[in-house]
Write a protein that holds these residues in place. Structure first.
Motif, PDB file in Angstrom:
ATOM      1  N   PRO A  99       0.774  -1.237   0.000  1.00 20.29           N
ATOM      2  CA  PRO A  99       0.000   0.000   0.000  1.00 20.29           C
ATOM      3  C   PRO A  99       0.805   1.288   0.000  1.00 20.29           C
ATOM      4  O   PRO A  99       0.219   2.360   0.066  1.00 20.29           O
ATOM      5  N   THR A 100       2.124   1.218  -0.061  1.00 24.90           N
ATOM      6  CA  THR A 100       2.915   2.447   0.005  1.00 24.90           C
ATOM      7  C   THR A 100       2.754   3.243  -1.285  1.00 24.90           C
ATOM      8  O   THR A 100       2.972   2.709  -2.373  1.00 24.90           O
ATOM      9  N   GLN A 101       2.389   4.500  -1.158  1.00 24.81           N
ATOM     10  CA  GLN A 101       2.136   5.361  -2.314  1.00 24.81           C
ATOM     11  C   GLN A 101       2.990   6.616  -2.237  1.00 24.81           C
ATOM     12  O   GLN A 101       3.203   7.164  -1.151  1.00 24.81           O
ATOM     13  N   TYR A 102       3.404   7.073  -3.418  1.00 23.01           N
ATOM     14  CA  TYR A 102       4.221   8.275  -3.518  1.00 23.01           C
ATOM     15  C   TYR A 102       3.452   9.299  -4.336  1.00 23.01           C
ATOM     16  O   TYR A 102       2.963   8.989  -5.424  1.00 23.01           O
TER      17      TYR A 102
END
Lengths: 112, 115
Positions: A99-102
């Motif tokens: 789920p890591t978003q940039y």
């Protein structure tokens, strides 16, 4: 590695006009998300692409909003016709592995 | 209902003072937890994240956050604030289960740093 880019940074249009926002994700990121923050409100999810497919568009407010991601690279978000309540900041984010978003810098949309 | 709460809309601290920003969540199972920061004129920058393991998480810019399951909290801390930390801070979550992979954000905390 280049980050997420968005164009334009600002857009001022009149009610009833059409605006197209563009997002270029980080290279190699299959997941692309659109969010927006209207004045005084929380940042809200709009939709999620996996490559060129819409995985989840549950946050799209109505059929005046159309998102595309042809070829699974950049994405566009078109608002047609724009209404006053569409004013806000539109953010794009990308992810290689959820789920890591940039996030990109956002596009500030003003509808007069 | 599932939610993320940041109780403090605005916090003012003096430069060099310590900082703690609060975040509480209401989910059936502990979600993935994030803190983002938006500096003036900038986009959202990921400060840190918690998925599992050590409950004290170190992030960028000298920030850390502590996960407390018993309190459903994920508070952000910094021992000594710098003027450049003035920004808006967002707590965000992604549910552990289900197909949804989007972030759900708290309402944000605006941080003002006094010289």
């Amino acid at each position: 590695e280049a980050g997420v880019t968005q164009f334009p940074s600002h857009s001022v249009i009149e009610k009833g006009q059409t605006v197209t926002l563009r997002c270029d994700p980080i290279s190699g990121h299959d997941n692309l998300y659109w969010y927006r923050r209207v004045m005084g409100k929380e940042i809200k999810f709009l939709l999620h692409f996996v490559k060129e497919s819409k995985q989840d568009e549950s946050g799209m407010p109505n059929n005046r909003f159309l998102a595309e991601r042809t070829g699974g690279t950049y994405s566009t978000l078109k608002v047609q016709p724009a209404e006053l309540e569409d004013s806000g900041v539109y953010f794009c984010a990308s992810s290689r592995t959820p789920p890591t978003q940039y996030f990109g810098p956002g596009t500030r949309l003003t509808v007069l | 209902a599932q939610s993320v709460t940041q109780p403090d809309i605005h916090i003012t601290v003096s430069e060099g003072a310590s900082l703690e920003l609060r975040c509480n969540y209401s989910y059936g199972a502990t979600p993935y937890l994030f803190w983002y920061v938006q500096s003036p004129g900038q986009g959202l920058q990921l400060l840190l994240k918690y998925f599992s393991g050590d409950t004290l998480v170190q992030g960028i810019k000298g920030f850390e956050a502590e996960f407390k399951r018993s309190q459903s909290s994920f508070n952000l801390r910094k021992p000594s604030v710098h003027w450049s930390d003035a920004a808006e801070y967002f707590c965000a979550v992604v549910p552990l289960s289900g197909s949804a992979r989007q972030l759900t954000f708290g309402s944000g905390t605006q941080l003002t740093v006094l010289p």
